[in-house]
Write an enzyme that holds these catalytic residues in place. Structure first.
Site, PDB file in Angstrom:
ATOM      1  N   TYR A  52       0.755  -1.266   0.090  1.00  0.00           N
ATOM      2  CA  TYR A  52       0.039  -0.010   0.190  1.00  0.00           C
ATOM      3  C   TYR A  52       0.782   1.068   0.161  1.00  0.00           C
ATOM      4  CZ  TYR A  52      -4.029  -2.845   0.643  1.00  0.00           C
ATOM      5  OH  TYR A  52      -5.290  -3.900   0.361  1.00  0.00           O
ATOM      6  N   ASP A 112      -1.709 -18.508   4.505  1.00  0.00           N
ATOM      7  CA  ASP A 112      -2.819 -19.304   3.956  1.00  0.00           C
ATOM      8  C   ASP A 112      -3.174 -20.112   4.900  1.00  0.00           C
ATOM      9  OD1 ASP A 112       0.126 -19.746   3.826  1.00  0.00           O
ATOM     10  OD2 ASP A 112       0.117 -21.062   2.262  1.00  0.00           O
TER      11      ASP A 112
END
Ligand code: NAD
Length: 333
Positions: A124, A204
């Site tokens: 970001y 994950d």
């Protein structure tokens, strides 16, 4: 004495959920002096920056803002007003609690987690360029400074709120340098909090474990991008975007907002759920030291849901204004 709070009414569904939320806060008897500040599409249409300097200065001066969602204009060079606010006010900690609510159908009963998302860097940071005409590069920026302050914020929150554990979420098995630094910082900082259980997991695996063993998790801390994705996952587990609140905290100011966006296709229909913004406002009330009012609003919302008064996203038929009126009458009754 009245609390001063800046209010950004936002775009799309922003104004209608703001109105509903303000009515509920008012009924809870909290004395708030609302200071409306501008940002979003109307500023762009008036030829101004999407978040004008005067808005940033006012929020800095007042220290607290409640913000309805804003639309990110589409097109080259357009900036997100939301990312702009977080960066310019250095709101480094994005805090998103997710818990199952009575009356909201979800298979994840007993869900009660709080996500601490680093809010200023990672992908970001928007450092992107074309390395060659056909190859794009984006920099994943992770600093020890920013990692340490979000990790400490998560541990401090856990200690203050009697939470049992903090989990660091990363992908250091692949991104050994960038996520490796985040993880090493976590391993150093955790030494200062021996009273709180702590461990780490790769992102994950976390996603899989969250939907199978959600009761094992409590406070979660992670870099920006994983935080963005895991927050939406948690919002879905809670019952959808219509119920997921959030707060952005910096050293000197805090801005509270729902996880969801401005949902333009529902604008003006009096249809969407005002709960996410209202629950964000209860985080704001706690920040202002008004914990009793926050608790009263949360339990009035729960009683309303249990009575079956819900908006369309929770499979009900109440309008935004009807849901707000029902919560107000619970508070007053
Ligand atoms: P969105 O969150 O606005 O809406 C996606 C869908 O979620 C909606 O179509 C609706 O079905 C549902 N939804 C959202 N809020 C709801 C509510 N309160 N009650 C019931 N259902 C609700 O996401 P989007 O459509 O991808 O984005 C629209 C605009 O919002 C974009 O310009 C985006 O950049 C912006 N956005 C802003 C913020 C923010 O202000 N923090 C966050 C996300 C997106």
């Amino acid at each position: 004495m009245a609390h001063q709070v800046c209010i950004i009414k936002g775009d799309g569904i922003g104004p209608e959920i703001t109105e509903a939320c303000q009515k509920i806060l008012d009924a809870a008897g909290v004395d708030i002096d609302w200071i409306e500040v501008d940002a979003g599409l109307k500023c762009v249409e008036a030829g101004e920056p999407i978040v004008p300097d005067r808005t940033i200065e006012k929020i800095r001066e007042v220290g607290v803002a409640l913000k309805a969602p804003m639309t990110t204009p589409i097109g080259k060079g357009s900036v997100s007003p939301n990312v702009t606010l977080r960066k310019r006010l250095d709101l480094y900690a994005c805090v998103r609690p997710a818990r199952s609510l009575p009356g909201v159908p979800t298979p994840f009963e007993g869900l009660d987690i709080v996500i601490f998302r680093e809010n200023t860097e990672d992908l970001y940071a928007q450092i992107e360029y074309m390395a060659t005409p056909t190859v794009a590069t984006g920099i994943k920026l992770i600093s020890e400074y920013a990692s340490e302050r979000i990790i400490r914020a998560a541990f401090e929150f856990a200690r203050k709120n009697n939470r049992r554990s903090v989990t660091c979420v990363h992908k250091a098995n692949i991104m050994k340098v960038a996520d490796g630094l985040f993880l090493r910082t976590f391993q150093r900082v955790r030494e200062d909090y021996p009273d709180i259980e702590s461990w780490d997991t790769i992102v994950d695996a976390l996603c899989m474990q969250l939907v199978t063993k959600w009761r094992n998790f409590d406070v979660l801390v992670m870099p920006n991008l994983y935080g963005d994705i895991v927050s939406d996952l948690a919002a879905g587990m809670m019952g959808g975007l219509g119920v997921a609140p959030g707060g952005n905290y910096g050293e000197n100011c805090a801005v509270f907002e729902a996880v969801h966006g401005s949902a333009p296709k529902y604008a003006g229909l009096d249809k969407v759920n005002p709960m996410a913004l209202t629950l964000s406002a209860t985080l704001m009330l706690r920040h202002l030291g008004e914990s009793q009012a926050a608790k009263a609003i949360e339990s009035a919302i729960e009683r309303t849901l249990i009575k079956g008064i819900k908006t369309y996203d929770l499979l009900g038929d109440a309008k935004t204004s009807e849901f707000a009126a029902a919560v107000v009458s619970e508070l007053k009754g």
